[in-house]
Design a protein around this motif. Sequence first.
Motif, mmCIF file in Angstrom:
data_model
loop_
_atom_site.group_PDB
_atom_site.id
_atom_site.type_symbol
_atom_site.label_atom_id
_atom_site.label_comp_id
_atom_site.label_asym_id
_atom_site.label_seq_id
_atom_site.Cartn_x
_atom_site.Cartn_y
_atom_site.Cartn_z
ATOM 1 N N LYS A 115 0.822 -1.202 0.000
ATOM 2 C CA LYS A 115 0.000 0.000 0.000
ATOM 3 C C LYS A 115 0.861 1.258 0.000
ATOM 4 C CE LYS A 115 -3.854 2.208 2.397
ATOM 5 N NZ LYS A 115 -4.876 2.083 3.445
ATOM 6 N N SER A 116 1.921 1.268 0.798
ATOM 7 C CA SER A 116 2.791 2.446 0.870
ATOM 8 C C SER A 116 3.477 2.715 -0.462
ATOM 9 C CB SER A 116 3.838 2.256 1.973
ATOM 10 O OG SER A 116 3.214 2.062 3.216
ATOM 11 N N LEU A 117 3.962 1.656 -1.108
ATOM 12 C CA LEU A 117 4.629 1.826 -2.405
ATOM 13 C C LEU A 117 3.658 2.381 -3.445
ATOM 14 C CD1 LEU A 117 6.800 -1.431 -2.599
ATOM 15 C CD2 LEU A 117 7.620 0.910 -2.321
ATOM 16 N N ILE A 145 1.720 6.845 -6.783
ATOM 17 C CA ILE A 145 0.586 7.597 -7.341
ATOM 18 C C ILE A 145 0.679 9.074 -6.973
ATOM 19 C CG2 ILE A 145 -1.919 7.894 -7.201
ATOM 20 C CD1 ILE A 145 -2.112 4.833 -6.869
ATOM 21 N N GLU A 146 0.937 9.359 -5.697
ATOM 22 C CA GLU A 146 0.965 10.756 -5.260
ATOM 23 C C GLU A 146 2.151 11.507 -5.842
ATOM 24 O OE1 GLU A 146 -1.498 12.120 -3.916
ATOM 25 O OE2 GLU A 146 -2.581 10.240 -3.612
ATOM 26 N N PHE A 182 2.753 7.989 -16.077
ATOM 27 C CA PHE A 182 1.955 9.166 -15.742
ATOM 28 C C PHE A 182 0.463 8.851 -15.867
ATOM 29 C CE2 PHE A 182 -0.199 13.109 -16.977
ATOM 30 C CZ PHE A 182 0.197 13.962 -15.961
ATOM 31 N N ALA A 183 0.081 8.214 -16.993
ATOM 32 C CA ALA A 183 -1.336 7.886 -17.197
ATOM 33 C C ALA A 183 -1.809 6.841 -16.194
ATOM 34 C CB ALA A 183 -1.552 7.384 -18.629
ATOM 35 N N GLU A 193 -6.437 6.113 -9.792
ATOM 36 C CA GLU A 193 -7.399 6.854 -8.978
ATOM 37 C C GLU A 193 -8.818 6.743 -9.534
ATOM 38 O OE1 GLU A 193 -6.574 8.830 -5.828
ATOM 39 O OE2 GLU A 193 -5.529 6.972 -6.281
ATOM 40 N N VAL A 194 -8.935 6.708 -10.863
ATOM 41 C CA VAL A 194 -10.261 6.527 -11.477
ATOM 42 C C VAL A 194 -10.836 5.170 -11.095
ATOM 43 C CG1 VAL A 194 -11.463 6.259 -13.673
ATOM 44 C CG2 VAL A 194 -9.797 8.097 -13.396
#
Length: 439
Positions: free
Chosen positions: A266-268, A273-274, A315-316, A322-323
């Motif tokens: 989860k952290s990775l 993502i962020e 990037f995409a 998130e979508v």
Amino acid sequence: MSNTHADTVLYVRETMLPQQTPPSTSVGAVGWARENLFSGWFNTVLTLASLVFIYFLLAGLLPWLTAPTWGAASLTECREILAAEGIGGHGGACWGVISERWKQLLFGFYPAEEYWRPILALILLFVAISPVLFADFVSSKLLWFTGLFPFIAVWLLWGGSLWYPAMALAGFVIGAAALSFGGKVGGAIIGAISGVLVAIVWWLFIASDLASLLSSVVALELPAVQSREFGGFLLAILLGVTAILGSLPLGIILALGRRSDLILVKSLCVGFIEFIRGVPLITLLFVASTLLNIFLPPGTNFDIILRVMIMMTLFAAAYMAEVIRGGLAALPTGQYEAADALGLDYWKAQRLIIMPQALKISIPGIVSTFIGVFKDTTLVSIISLFDPLGLTNAIRADGAWTGIYWELFIFVGVVFFIFCFSMSRYSMYLERKLQTGHH
């Protein structure tokens, strides 16, 4: 009583009247216009004002767009043609730049005698994605070609020996075999590790030498084309399709990882993502074009287009994750409980119950991300790759076309619109087919 009964019967109709057509003013185009455009004095005023505005807009645009300048060989010649027509030097578009340079806008600096290769690759692309996009109409037996297409496209576009993409494909086949065998012997984790390691060893130490050996025996080659010769919509489609096709599976993995109960996983995923969402794409492209070479061994030839493909895909994928996470969060808890009640393990539950529903919910967001990625391919002009907008600058640098702006931008915009509008319409078709709406 009888008189009363007789009076009552007089008002009872014993036969049905025949059906009559509705008034012509309430149906068809006239009825639609009365209901939507002229339903009141305010709507009538707005409609008339809009018609006047559209008239003056078209009166100014149509003569400019229909200027007879397709045969001109320079901006000066365009103005001479317009003056001879009595339109005025600036009263019409100079379409000669499009008729002369449309091939360059589509193919960049790709060798003209090899145009058949990207055209064939585009046709094969539609064949490859047809069993995925239109499963109801195209046989699933074509899916084997979908898997082969990336390797065929690389060979068609860049040329060289066919044995190199064939050996790259062999690495995936051998890795899948090792994964299957390792999974049977030591479980899923051992299988995954063994599959990845075997594939990496094959690509790093065996594939290149074996491809060279086979090339010396049987030469299956096309003339090589360098990456710097790619440009125009050929480059935009290449980068866009690669980022789109790569970002969806990667985004699914990241979305599942972000919702994982394993802290490290989860952290990775959250960190990746962020970080990607917090950095502009232009910055990542600069990293791909310049800084990446600093971290590679000296003498390493890492193709610039491949670097950009990787960065745009990552990037995409961050936005795609998130979508899809939004789609997963929208599912009611009962779906997860139902999967548990059926005794399904995590991966079967995701594959059979959870992910199909989450993807259906996420279709509008997924397609919006696809469209955004395709339009973002224009940013590669910042790192000296000649995408369609970069080529407009190169064309205007020619003395014959100095001063041309709108015509080039209109052509580029129309082609982008065709691709993006097609994706949008397909998403609407998919939503209707899967009935994602609430009834």
